[in-house]
Design an enzyme around this catalytic site. Sequence first.
Site, PDB file in Angstrom:
ATOM      1  N   ARG A  43     -19.375   5.329   5.729  1.00 49.08           N
ATOM      2  CA  ARG A  43     -19.474   5.918   4.389  1.00 49.08           C
ATOM      3  C   ARG A  43     -20.932   5.868   3.915  1.00 49.08           C
ATOM      4  O   ARG A  43     -21.565   4.820   3.972  1.00 49.08           O
ATOM      5  CB  ARG A  43     -18.596   5.143   3.396  1.00 49.08           C
ATOM      6  CG  ARG A  43     -17.119   5.468   3.533  1.00 49.08           C
ATOM      7  CD  ARG A  43     -16.295   4.626   2.590  1.00 49.08           C
ATOM      8  NE  ARG A  43     -16.384   3.202   2.929  1.00 49.08           N
ATOM      9  CZ  ARG A  43     -15.915   2.217   2.155  1.00 49.08           C
ATOM     10  NH1 ARG A  43     -15.341   2.501   1.010  1.00 49.08           N
ATOM     11  NH2 ARG A  43     -16.019   0.963   2.545  1.00 49.08           N
ATOM     12  N   THR A  50     -13.999  -2.880  -8.046  1.00 44.60           N
ATOM     13  CA  THR A  50     -15.221  -2.703  -8.845  1.00 44.60           C
ATOM     14  C   THR A  50     -15.000  -1.553  -9.820  1.00 44.60           C
ATOM     15  O   THR A  50     -14.757  -0.423  -9.387  1.00 44.60           O
ATOM     16  CB  THR A  50     -16.410  -2.393  -7.919  1.00 44.60           C
ATOM     17  OG1 THR A  50     -16.519  -3.467  -6.984  1.00 44.60           O
ATOM     18  CG2 THR A  50     -17.703  -2.249  -8.701  1.00 44.60           C
ATOM     19  N   GLY A 106     -36.789  -0.169   5.544  1.00 41.29           N
ATOM     20  CA  GLY A 106     -36.233   0.726   6.553  1.00 41.29           C
ATOM     21  C   GLY A 106     -35.623   1.953   5.906  1.00 41.29           C
ATOM     22  O   GLY A 106     -36.139   2.436   4.884  1.00 41.29           O
ATOM     23  N   GLY A 156     -26.721   1.954   2.270  1.00 36.90           N
ATOM     24  CA  GLY A 156     -25.641   2.933   2.269  1.00 36.90           C
ATOM     25  C   GLY A 156     -24.337   2.176   2.135  1.00 36.90           C
ATOM     26  O   GLY A 156     -24.295   1.082   1.583  1.00 36.90           O
ATOM     27  N   ASP A 165       0.858  -1.191   0.000  1.00 32.89           N
ATOM     28  CA  ASP A 165       0.000   0.000   0.000  1.00 32.89           C
ATOM     29  C   ASP A 165       0.891   1.237   0.000  1.00 32.89           C
ATOM     30  O   ASP A 165       2.022   1.195   0.504  1.00 32.89           O
ATOM     31  CB  ASP A 165      -0.910  -0.005   1.238  1.00 32.89           C
ATOM     32  CG  ASP A 165      -2.171   0.820   1.032  1.00 32.89           C
ATOM     33  OD1 ASP A 165      -3.261   0.222   0.926  1.00 32.89           O
ATOM     34  OD2 ASP A 165      -2.063   2.067   0.959  1.00 32.89           O
ATOM     35  N   ASN A 203     -24.789  -5.903  -7.536  1.00 28.66           N
ATOM     36  CA  ASN A 203     -25.072  -4.829  -6.577  1.00 28.66           C
ATOM     37  C   ASN A 203     -26.314  -4.032  -6.974  1.00 28.66           C
ATOM     38  O   ASN A 203     -27.085  -3.595  -6.118  1.00 28.66           O
ATOM     39  CB  ASN A 203     -23.856  -3.916  -6.404  1.00 28.66           C
ATOM     40  CG  ASN A 203     -22.876  -4.480  -5.371  1.00 28.66           C
ATOM     41  OD1 ASN A 203     -23.119  -5.540  -4.792  1.00 28.66           O
ATOM     42  ND2 ASN A 203     -21.778  -3.788  -5.139  1.00 28.66           N
ATOM     43  N   CYS A 263     -20.312   0.840  -1.193  1.00 26.38           N
ATOM     44  CA  CYS A 263     -20.467   0.061  -2.432  1.00 26.38           C
ATOM     45  C   CYS A 263     -21.774   0.320  -3.168  1.00 26.38           C
ATOM     46  O   CYS A 263     -21.771   0.916  -4.239  1.00 26.38           O
ATOM     47  CB  CYS A 263     -20.320  -1.427  -2.117  1.00 26.38           C
ATOM     48  SG  CYS A 263     -18.756  -1.809  -1.348  1.00 26.38           S
TER      49      CYS A 263
HETATM   50  C1  UGA Z   1     -22.468  -5.103  -0.703  1.00 21.67           C
HETATM   51  C2  UGA Z   1     -22.887  -6.433  -1.362  1.00 21.67           C
HETATM   52  O1  UGA Z   1     -23.872  -7.085  -0.555  1.00 21.67           O
HETATM   53  C3  UGA Z   1     -21.675  -7.346  -1.498  1.00 21.67           C
HETATM   54  O2  UGA Z   1     -22.046  -8.554  -2.157  1.00 21.67           O
HETATM   55  C4  UGA Z   1     -20.605  -6.614  -2.315  1.00 21.67           C
HETATM   56  O3  UGA Z   1     -19.435  -7.396  -2.454  1.00 21.67           O
HETATM   57  C5  UGA Z   1     -20.237  -5.310  -1.608  1.00 21.67           C
HETATM   58  O4  UGA Z   1     -21.420  -4.500  -1.464  1.00 21.67           O
HETATM   59  C6  UGA Z   1     -19.216  -4.616  -2.441  1.00 21.67           C
HETATM   60  O5  UGA Z   1     -19.562  -4.138  -3.533  1.00 21.67           O
HETATM   61  O6  UGA Z   1     -18.032  -4.638  -2.093  1.00 21.67           O
HETATM   62  P1  UGA Z   1     -22.002  -4.345   1.826  1.00 21.67           P
HETATM   63  O7  UGA Z   1     -21.776  -2.970   1.295  1.00 21.67           O
HETATM   64  O8  UGA Z   1     -21.055  -4.911   2.834  1.00 21.67           O
HETATM   65  O9  UGA Z   1     -22.020  -5.408   0.611  1.00 21.67           O
HETATM   66  O10 UGA Z   1     -23.437  -4.305   2.482  1.00 21.67           O
HETATM   67  P2  UGA Z   1     -24.836  -5.058   2.310  1.00 21.67           P
HETATM   68  O11 UGA Z   1     -24.925  -6.171   3.246  1.00 21.67           O
HETATM   69  O12 UGA Z   1     -25.121  -5.321   0.869  1.00 21.67           O
HETATM   70  O13 UGA Z   1     -25.826  -3.913   2.814  1.00 21.67           O
HETATM   71  C7  UGA Z   1     -25.912  -2.679   2.096  1.00 21.67           C
HETATM   72  C8  UGA Z   1     -26.901  -1.759   2.720  1.00 21.67           C
HETATM   73  O14 UGA Z   1     -28.225  -2.224   2.493  1.00 21.67           O
HETATM   74  C9  UGA Z   1     -26.787  -1.565   4.226  1.00 21.67           C
HETATM   75  O15 UGA Z   1     -26.884  -0.175   4.509  1.00 21.67           O
HETATM   76  C10 UGA Z   1     -27.957  -2.324   4.787  1.00 21.67           C
HETATM   77  O16 UGA Z   1     -28.407  -1.788   5.989  1.00 21.67           O
HETATM   78  C11 UGA Z   1     -28.992  -2.150   3.685  1.00 21.67           C
HETATM   79  N1  UGA Z   1     -30.022  -3.201   3.649  1.00 21.67           N
HETATM   80  C12 UGA Z   1     -29.680  -4.502   3.422  1.00 21.67           C
HETATM   81  C13 UGA Z   1     -31.349  -2.865   3.809  1.00 21.67           C
HETATM   82  O17 UGA Z   1     -31.694  -1.682   4.009  1.00 21.67           O
HETATM   83  N2  UGA Z   1     -32.312  -3.840   3.765  1.00 21.67           N
HETATM   84  C14 UGA Z   1     -31.986  -5.139   3.538  1.00 21.67           C
HETATM   85  O18 UGA Z   1     -32.912  -5.990   3.501  1.00 21.67           O
HETATM   86  C15 UGA Z   1     -30.643  -5.466   3.378  1.00 21.67           C
END
Ligand code: UGA
Length: 436
Positions: free
Chosen positions: A332, A123, A255, A259, A32, A210, A262
Amino acid sequence: MKLKVSVIGTGYLGATHAACMSSLGFEVIGVDVDAAKIELLTAGRVPFYEPGLEDLLQKEIASGRLTFTTDLRAIADVDVHFICVGTPQQPNSLAADLTYVDAALDAVAANCKPGSLVVGKSTVPVGTAARLRERLLKINPKADLAWNPEFLREGFAVEDTLHPNRLVVGVTNDAAENKLKEIYASNLAENTPWVRADLPTSELVKVAANSFLATKISFINAMAEVCEAAGGDVTVLAKAIGYDPRIGSRFLQAGIGFGGGCLPKDIRAFMARAGELGADQALEFLREIDSINLRARQRVIELVRKDLSDNLAGKKIAVLGAAFKPDSDDVRDSPALDIAAQIAAAGAVVTIHDPKAIAPAKKRFPALGFSEDIEGALKGADLVLHLTEWKVYRELDPAKMAKLVANPIMIDGRNALDREAWIAAGWKFRALGRAN
Ligand code: UGA
């Protein structure tokens, strides 16, 4: 002889990938440009919160297989280089900023040996891999480049890296695919689905996945808006439609929306790229997905005003949660922190609690109030907002909490609390998408 691996960029993705590759028995060098980050990682410390990662990192450093450096000359005899640097949203556009990916490619190209394989995991907008491959071959004609998108979720990063639900490899020839098969031999032995694709398809798989996830969340949040208007209950609706296996019940939690680093930036960068390709109409719906998502934040603020007053000046509001999701300290584009900042800007006295994200939240919004304990946040509150569904909040005793606040009003922004239990303890309970 096992292949030697380097990981360029040791942020969320890179640090996890490096530790996991080492745990599979590869000799791994993490590189890094950020000397402070490298120093921390070398000392076995992870600069963010991710369950299980710090233990794994320490174990792998102790094994002697995992090292970190800022010096790219260290990658001279490495066989496979993973590029894991960030692609944030550009400040003045929807598009992704490729500065770090381009710089990483140039640095690797200048230092890698002939015959080595560069593997992009970041990505990126479709078309980037082919462009980078051309650039690599100009500098180092005997090297090659493949793309291998990463699907790990924060909070489950180690598990998702070691046992992904699929592996996607974008390659231009068999030799590159075979080298990646050597890297992922343990996953292939577990029968993890393996998808060989061309370079553009492999890039598109990531943003399509995504976009689908974002669409699912905004779909249920749109249903929440209709449920509110019609006097229905979105949690029951989600349960009922989720029993259809074609729909599935996951990612249907209504909800305050998605956020993080990603989903929001990926759908925006995807729209921007489709526009450049002349396919903007195909992704026009993502604009609506984005605005439904942002609207959920405003709907919570409306509920707050409905319960307190249009004028929030001087109202004491406790906010439970700052991270964009539980089991993470990532703030973020966090809907929780955005809502907290907006009500504070409207004059409310906000006190935020989060089990892990207070330090990063404070760094972002130093003027907001924070409390290290839940009781401190709730004390004297006119209203409580539940905005990140940490387990500790589900385990709260509503009767005990009622004694701390000035007014027992709870707004559940995640539809995760036991509504009946809170109402039984004397709380006025509100939630998005349910009769309020
Ligand atoms: C997301 C994808 O799920 C991963 O597969 C991907 O690799 C990653 O982005 C990335 O591009 O690196 P992540 O950002 O860790 O992963 O979070 P998620 O679990 O997808 O949740 C994203 C947001 O959606 C959170 O703010 C969560 O609170 C919200 N969410 C999730 C909801 O509001 N409702 C739901 O039913 C599920």
